[in-house]
Scaffold this motif. Structure first.
Motif, mmCIF file in Angstrom:
data_model
loop_
_atom_site.group_PDB
_atom_site.id
_atom_site.type_symbol
_atom_site.label_atom_id
_atom_site.label_comp_id
_atom_site.label_asym_id
_atom_site.label_seq_id
_atom_site.Cartn_x
_atom_site.Cartn_y
_atom_site.Cartn_z
ATOM 1 N N ALA A 328 -28.230 6.606 -39.445
ATOM 2 C CA ALA A 328 -29.187 6.342 -38.665
ATOM 3 C C ALA A 328 -30.040 6.953 -40.010
ATOM 4 C CB ALA A 328 -28.556 6.898 -37.403
ATOM 5 N N ARG A 329 -29.494 8.559 -40.120
ATOM 6 C CA ARG A 329 -30.541 9.440 -41.088
ATOM 7 C C ARG A 329 -30.598 9.071 -42.103
ATOM 8 N NH1 ARG A 329 -31.650 14.702 -37.790
ATOM 9 N NH2 ARG A 329 -32.901 15.140 -39.835
ATOM 10 N N ARG A 330 -30.386 8.354 -42.793
ATOM 11 C CA ARG A 330 -30.304 7.809 -44.360
ATOM 12 C C ARG A 330 -30.985 6.491 -44.024
ATOM 13 N NH1 ARG A 330 -31.190 7.246 -49.271
ATOM 14 N NH2 ARG A 330 -31.339 5.195 -50.270
ATOM 15 N N MET A 331 -30.672 5.757 -42.728
ATOM 16 C CA MET A 331 -31.900 4.594 -42.650
ATOM 17 C C MET A 331 -33.261 4.903 -42.248
ATOM 18 S SD MET A 331 -29.855 2.193 -40.146
ATOM 19 C CE MET A 331 -27.810 1.348 -40.487
ATOM 20 N N LEU A 332 -33.711 6.549 -41.637
ATOM 21 C CA LEU A 332 -35.438 6.181 -41.386
ATOM 22 C C LEU A 332 -35.431 7.195 -42.911
ATOM 23 C CD1 LEU A 332 -34.038 8.998 -37.729
ATOM 24 C CD2 LEU A 332 -35.107 6.206 -38.225
ATOM 25 N N GLU A 333 -34.507 8.156 -43.509
ATOM 26 C CA GLU A 333 -35.181 8.750 -44.160
ATOM 27 C C GLU A 333 -35.702 7.508 -45.525
ATOM 28 O OE1 GLU A 333 -32.602 11.794 -46.251
ATOM 29 O OE2 GLU A 333 -32.228 10.147 -46.713
ATOM 30 N N LEU A 334 -35.267 5.654 -45.412
ATOM 31 C CA LEU A 334 -35.971 5.344 -45.837
ATOM 32 C C LEU A 334 -36.716 4.447 -45.357
ATOM 33 C CD1 LEU A 334 -31.911 3.157 -46.427
ATOM 34 C CD2 LEU A 334 -33.689 4.122 -48.705
ATOM 35 N N GLY A 335 -37.810 4.746 -43.849
ATOM 36 C CA GLY A 335 -38.493 4.151 -43.365
ATOM 37 C C GLY A 335 -38.299 2.927 -42.514
ATOM 38 N N LEU A 336 -36.777 2.830 -41.900
ATOM 39 C CA LEU A 336 -36.642 1.383 -41.442
ATOM 40 C C LEU A 336 -37.292 1.507 -40.442
ATOM 41 C CD1 LEU A 336 -32.973 0.712 -43.232
ATOM 42 C CD2 LEU A 336 -35.181 -0.137 -43.852
#
Ligand SMILES: [Zn+2]
Length: 440
Positions: A328-336
């Protein structure tokens, strides 16, 4: 110009404003209130004016700024103290089934996996047998109770999948349950239920070893029948090892697309099948689960520009005793636009409580609280293509609201195990539920 001049003035539509508030703290999640300093668009001491005829928001803002036109409108106050926000959206559930799988719970604790139980004739198959044996009326009564529980926990929009029938007749029966709940019981169950056909949930026993034939049956028989009765908005496939391959999923999703249904996909749950890329390629509204997503899949979601929403279902990993969760955190970093949902079903997520899912998302995926709130409102609405009407509070959107007894979102999730922190629920400007126990 002449025709414009003589055109009769259109009669303004009738509205009946209701002023809700004062609200101690209103999270709008919407422009113009959202800013880097105010990520959830909070308004302190707010009022919200709903039109109880159309169900839309007419105005919202600080109490002191209420337009004069609404000064004499009827008022309805908060129920006790707390904060209010858009009604929650549970964008992935499987609530149409009979029986339960309590007997498997102990077997799983003793070490059996979800897949082993399925191979032994349990798992989804156990629920399919019970669902096939149930009448439409029995299924409707069960689904009614489950949806009502969700509403009392703050969910005002819920996606509901078929997928425990797996024959033409039993899939239609399951989807008619959803349609009748919306059409005939809407007064008693005033939430929005969005139907999804998921005949490709598993390969039924009668097609064992003949998955290709079942895929053809879905494409040629089940989906056209569902479309002709207008029983589903979305269609979905379980794309994973032992279920449906990427190629088979593609065929089913293309068949549904041709019939006007919007794809969704159970993707990368137990293994990586590059299903996320397929979902993005076909313009799916969401790719769901994503525990085994890789960087290529993540980049496909980025490239979709938010068209395909990643829907994470951490209660499933929790209930299956898994230690790895979706990134989830990686996805948030990518702006998803990360969404969260319950995946409520009798086998892998016996959790009809989106608030518990939100707490699991914080604790196991380390999602920040602001992101968790967006994940069950604006982003979940996006996963249902309903962001134009739900998931945020602004003029013209539906007045679907939930009031929590907590002072703040962080207190709500910190107090995660209290039985039900919802003190009231409004749907389309009407207060449809008051939970006396919450503020007693
Ligand atoms: Zn699911």
């Amino acid at each position: 110009m002449v025709t414009m001049f003589f055109k009769k003035a259109e009669k303004p539509p009738e509205t009946r404003p209701l002023v809700i508030g004062p609200i101690q703290r209103l999270l709008t999640l919407s422009e113009p209130f959202v800013s880097p300093e105010n990520p959830l668009g909070d308004i302190a001491d707010a009022l919200l004016v709903a039109d109880v005829i159309s169900g839309h928001i007419l105005w919202l803002g600080p109490s002191a700024e209420l337009p004069k036109t609404y000064h004499d409108a009827p008022r309805q106050g908060m129920v006790g103290h707390g904060f209010m926000m858009p009604g929650l959206v549970d964008c992935h559930t499987h609530p149409i089934f009979a029986g339960d799988r309590a007997q498997e719970f102990e077997a799983r604790l003793a070490g059996k996996t979800y897949q082993q139980l399925a191979e032994e004739g349990g798992g989804i198959w156990h629920t399919v047998n019970q669902t096939r044996a149930a009448s439409e009326a029995e299924l409707r009564a069960l689904a009614f109770d489950r949806c009502q529980q969700a509403l009392r926990l703050g969910v005002t929009t819920l996606e509901a999948k078929s997928g425990y029938g797996l024959t033409l007749e039993d899939e239609l029966k399951s989807l008619r349950v959803i349609k009748r709940l919306q059409e005939q019981e809407h007064d008693k169950l005033p939430m929005t239920i969005v139907p999804t056909v998921m005949a490709a949930h598993d390969v039924p026993k009668e097609y064992e070893g003949r998955t290709e034939e079942y895929v053809a049956h879905i494409c040629d028989v089940i989906l056209p029948a569902v479309a002709s009765e207008n029983l589903a908005v979305f269609h979905d496939v379980f794309c994973d090892a032992g279920y449906f391959s990427r190629e088979q999923a593609k065929r089913v999703l293309e068949a549904g697309l041709a019939l006007g249904m919007v794809p969704k996909l159970h993707a990368e749950e137990f293994t990586n099948q590059a299903a996320t890329q397929l979902a993005c390629e076909l313009g799916a509204a969401s790719a769901d689960h994503l525990l085994c997503i890789d960087e290529v899949g993540l980049q496909a979601l980025v490239a979709s520009g938010g068209n395909t929403v990643p829907v994470l279902l951490p209660a499933t990993a929790f209930f299956l005793g898994m230690t790895d969760y979706a990134p989830a955190r990686r996805m948030l970093e990518l702006g998803l636009p990360v969404a969260l949902a319950s995946d409520f079903n009798p086998g892998s997520s016996n959790c009809n409580n989106l608030l518990a899912v939100m707490a699991i998302a914080c604790l196991q995926m380390r999602m920040p609280i602001d992101a968790v709130l967006r994940a069950v409102t604006v982003n979940a609405a996006k996963a249902l293509r309903l962001e134009g009407s739900r998931g945020t509070l602004s003029v013209g959107k539906r007045a679907d609201l939930v009031q929590f007894v907590a002072r703040s979102p962080s207190q709500l999730l910190y107090d995660w195990a209290i039985p039900n922190p919802v003190s009231a629920v409004w749907v389309a400007g009407h207060r449809v539920h008051v939970n006396e126990a919450a503020f007693a």
